[in-house]
Scaffold this motif. Sequence first.
Motif, PDB file in Angstrom:
ATOM      1  N   ARG A  84       7.984  65.985  72.682  1.00 38.40           N
ATOM      2  CA  ARG A  84       7.434  65.184  71.584  1.00 38.40           C
ATOM      3  C   ARG A  84       8.593  64.788  70.678  1.00 38.40           C
ATOM      4  NH1 ARG A  84       2.010  68.716  69.872  1.00 38.40           N
ATOM      5  NH2 ARG A  84       1.193  68.966  71.999  1.00 38.40           N
ATOM      6  N   THR A  85       8.979  63.522  70.751  1.00 40.50           N
ATOM      7  CA  THR A  85      10.094  63.041  69.963  1.00 40.50           C
ATOM      8  C   THR A  85       9.582  62.269  68.745  1.00 40.50           C
ATOM      9  OG1 THR A  85      10.375  60.853  70.983  1.00 40.50           O
ATOM     10  CG2 THR A  85      11.298  62.748  72.156  1.00 40.50           C
ATOM     11  N   ALA A  86      10.507  61.907  67.867  1.00 39.16           N
ATOM     12  CA  ALA A  86      10.117  61.147  66.678  1.00 39.16           C
ATOM     13  C   ALA A  86       9.571  59.780  67.044  1.00 39.16           C
ATOM     14  CB  ALA A  86      11.321  60.996  65.741  1.00 39.16           C
ATOM     15  N   ALA A  87      10.029  59.209  68.161  1.00 39.22           N
ATOM     16  CA  ALA A  87       9.620  57.858  68.539  1.00 39.22           C
ATOM     17  C   ALA A  87       8.410  57.834  69.463  1.00 39.22           C
ATOM     18  CB  ALA A  87      10.782  57.138  69.213  1.00 39.22           C
ATOM     19  N   ALA A  88       8.262  58.850  70.325  1.00 41.66           N
ATOM     20  CA  ALA A  88       7.202  58.816  71.332  1.00 41.66           C
ATOM     21  C   ALA A  88       7.088  60.173  71.997  1.00 41.66           C
ATOM     22  CB  ALA A  88       7.506  57.744  72.387  1.00 41.66           C
ATOM     23  N   ASP A  89       5.977  60.376  72.686  1.00 40.00           N
ATOM     24  CA  ASP A  89       5.863  61.490  73.621  1.00 40.00           C
ATOM     25  C   ASP A  89       6.465  61.032  74.943  1.00 40.00           C
ATOM     26  OD1 ASP A  89       4.556  62.873  71.666  1.00 40.00           O
ATOM     27  OD2 ASP A  89       2.603  62.896  72.646  1.00 40.00           O
ATOM     28  N   VAL A  90       7.245  61.906  75.575  1.00 43.81           N
ATOM     29  CA  VAL A  90       7.991  61.478  76.751  1.00 43.81           C
ATOM     30  C   VAL A  90       7.931  62.520  77.861  1.00 43.81           C
ATOM     31  CG1 VAL A  90       9.582  60.013  75.434  1.00 43.81           C
ATOM     32  CG2 VAL A  90      10.159  62.412  75.826  1.00 43.81           C
ATOM     33  N   LEU A  91       8.183  62.040  79.080  1.00 40.38           N
ATOM     34  CA  LEU A  91       8.282  62.880  80.268  1.00 40.38           C
ATOM     35  C   LEU A  91       9.629  62.607  80.916  1.00 40.38           C
ATOM     36  CD1 LEU A  91       6.964  64.695  82.547  1.00 40.38           C
ATOM     37  CD2 LEU A  91       6.191  62.534  83.572  1.00 40.38           C
ATOM     38  N   TYR A  92      10.413  63.672  81.130  1.00 39.94           N
ATOM     39  CA  TYR A  92      11.706  63.556  81.793  1.00 39.94           C
ATOM     40  C   TYR A  92      11.649  64.240  83.153  1.00 39.94           C
ATOM     41  CZ  TYR A  92      13.814  62.560  77.174  1.00 39.94           C
ATOM     42  OH  TYR A  92      14.136  62.029  75.950  1.00 39.94           O
ATOM     43  N   ARG A  93      12.322  63.633  84.120  1.00 37.17           N
ATOM     44  CA  ARG A  93      12.592  64.339  85.369  1.00 37.17           C
ATOM     45  C   ARG A  93      14.001  64.918  85.281  1.00 37.17           C
ATOM     46  NH1 ARG A  93      12.138  62.305  91.709  1.00 37.17           N
ATOM     47  NH2 ARG A  93      12.960  64.246  92.597  1.00 37.17           N
ATOM     48  N   LEU A  94      14.129  66.202  85.545  1.00 36.92           N
ATOM     49  CA  LEU A  94      15.405  66.881  85.367  1.00 36.92           C
ATOM     50  C   LEU A  94      16.286  66.762  86.606  1.00 36.92           C
ATOM     51  CD1 LEU A  94      14.327  70.212  83.623  1.00 36.92           C
ATOM     52  CD2 LEU A  94      15.254  68.149  82.559  1.00 36.92           C
ATOM     53  N   ASP A  95      17.556  66.533  86.358  1.00 39.82           N
ATOM     54  CA  ASP A  95      18.590  66.622  87.375  1.00 39.82           C
ATOM     55  C   ASP A  95      19.633  67.566  86.803  1.00 39.82           C
ATOM     56  OD1 ASP A  95      20.327  66.307  89.444  1.00 39.82           O
ATOM     57  OD2 ASP A  95      20.490  64.114  89.294  1.00 39.82           O
ATOM     58  N   TYR A  96      19.638  68.806  87.257  1.00 43.08           N
ATOM     59  CA  TYR A  96      20.428  69.854  86.626  1.00 43.08           C
ATOM     60  C   TYR A  96      21.881  69.420  86.403  1.00 43.08           C
ATOM     61  CZ  TYR A  96      16.581  72.908  88.140  1.00 43.08           C
ATOM     62  OH  TYR A  96      15.357  73.480  88.364  1.00 43.08           O
ATOM     63  N   GLY A  97      22.328  69.619  85.172  1.00 40.06           N
ATOM     64  CA  GLY A  97      23.706  69.327  84.834  1.00 40.06           C
ATOM     65  C   GLY A  97      23.966  67.896  84.418  1.00 40.06           C
ATOM     66  N   LYS A  98      22.959  67.030  84.489  1.00 38.06           N
ATOM     67  CA  LYS A  98      23.124  65.638  84.104  1.00 38.06           C
ATOM     68  C   LYS A  98      22.340  65.355  82.825  1.00 38.06           C
ATOM     69  CE  LYS A  98      23.943  63.956  88.793  1.00 38.06           C
ATOM     70  NZ  LYS A  98      23.534  62.990  89.848  1.00 38.06           N
ATOM     71  N   PRO A  99      22.737  64.332  82.042  1.00 39.63           N
ATOM     72  CA  PRO A  99      22.000  64.001  80.815  1.00 39.63           C
ATOM     73  C   PRO A  99      20.545  63.662  81.111  1.00 39.63           C
ATOM     74  CG  PRO A  99      24.128  62.868  80.879  1.00 39.63           C
ATOM     75  CD  PRO A  99      23.934  63.490  82.235  1.00 39.63           C
ATOM     76  N   LEU A 100      19.687  63.897  80.125  1.00 42.76           N
ATOM     77  CA  LEU A 100      18.272  63.575  80.295  1.00 42.76           C
ATOM     78  C   LEU A 100      18.074  62.106  80.631  1.00 42.76           C
ATOM     79  CD1 LEU A 100      16.616  65.604  77.394  1.00 42.76           C
ATOM     80  CD2 LEU A 100      16.470  66.079  79.844  1.00 42.76           C
ATOM     81  N   GLY A 101      18.864  61.236  80.012  1.00 44.00           N
ATOM     82  CA  GLY A 101      18.739  59.814  80.290  1.00 44.00           C
ATOM     83  C   GLY A 101      17.433  59.249  79.768  1.00 44.00           C
TER      84      GLY A 101
END
Length: 396
Positions: free
Chosen positions: A274-291
């Motif tokens: 839950r961010t200030a701008a929106a609710d979001v879903l990230y797919r994780l790639d270990y060791g890489k930025p969320l993007g």
Amino acid sequence: MSGTHRRVRAFAAACVASVLLTSCATFEEQPPPQSWQPNPRLTPQAAPEPDTGGGDSGGGGPAGDPRVDPPGPVPPPDGCKDFHPAVLATCLDTVVAVAALPGDGSTPSALVGERKTGRILLVRMGSDPVVVATVPVDGSTDGGLTGLALSPTYVEDQLLFAYITTPTDNRLVRIAPNDTPKPVLTGIPRGASGNRGALANDHRGALLIATGNAGNPNAALDPASLAGKVLRINSGGKPAEDNPAPSAVVASGLESPGGLCSSLDGSRVWVTDRTAAADVLYRLDYGKPLGAPAWSWPDKPGISGCASPARSMWVAMSKSAHLQNLAQAPDGTFTGKPQVVMADPDGFGRVDGLDLLSEQLAIGGTVNKEGGKPASSDDRAVVIVVEQGGGGSGVD
């Protein structure tokens, strides 16, 4: 009669008598007890047994009711007695943390945690809930007991992990049957907000922790802070050996994570935020930025727990009191817009915690006592039918 009722009753008709958990171990390697038992040593006083109102909190309905095709709609709850056959337990309090227990799905069971009380209960189809542990927590902010996960080697060691807020920090603790909680990872920053976290087994031999930013967005980007991160660790709290770098941190930049989940084969891992701008879903790639998020909800429906069966992605929207799912292609990309499912009157209100039991079923916990419209049987632990093909819903 709705598709919800047909599917759930067909499922409920297949349920058999529940079985006891066996082969429990302790840190002292004592002989394994026969089953989980409430542990009065965890707090100064033993935790009270959940109030079931003298009824069947497993939600099976009165004896003799046809479970597959009832002649009419499901009656409303009567006190703590709930007639919906998908209900595993009733009269709980703010169930954010859920950990499904292994089994063949014929008798669904899970460990669920109450955010504000720290109680952890065994819930099982057809049985009353049993308090197995009470962990001291500080639930005065958005934290408390917000994550549960089984050990990556649970079948052998019967260990349970919980992510909790204390008066001084957020931390991970380990619980064995008939033992006191043991701190595993402490000192995760605590603030006036941003304390909620999530916990999951990544199905590749490690535990995942999503931590909030403790109300400090800068901390989420600070490599020296454990706030606002996704951590990947072993059962001893150390960085997993196959992490991309010799660090527990595999992603940074979270604000207030609501859910963390992995597909059962470990090929896809997701975190909700839950961010200030929106609710979001990230797919994780270990060791890489969320993007960029895999999906974003600018209307902020209160994204919470998630579940990742083979060909769809499910997220609970606790403020909007429904679930949403997205169809996935074999490579994990989404093939369409989210579909709203389990909205009233076919849902259970504000579902928050989710954990995948099998490719067909998930177990969820409700938080209707926290800003929702609670029924007399809330809060509840429930079985949710998830579909694998085409992103279809488990309900009509």
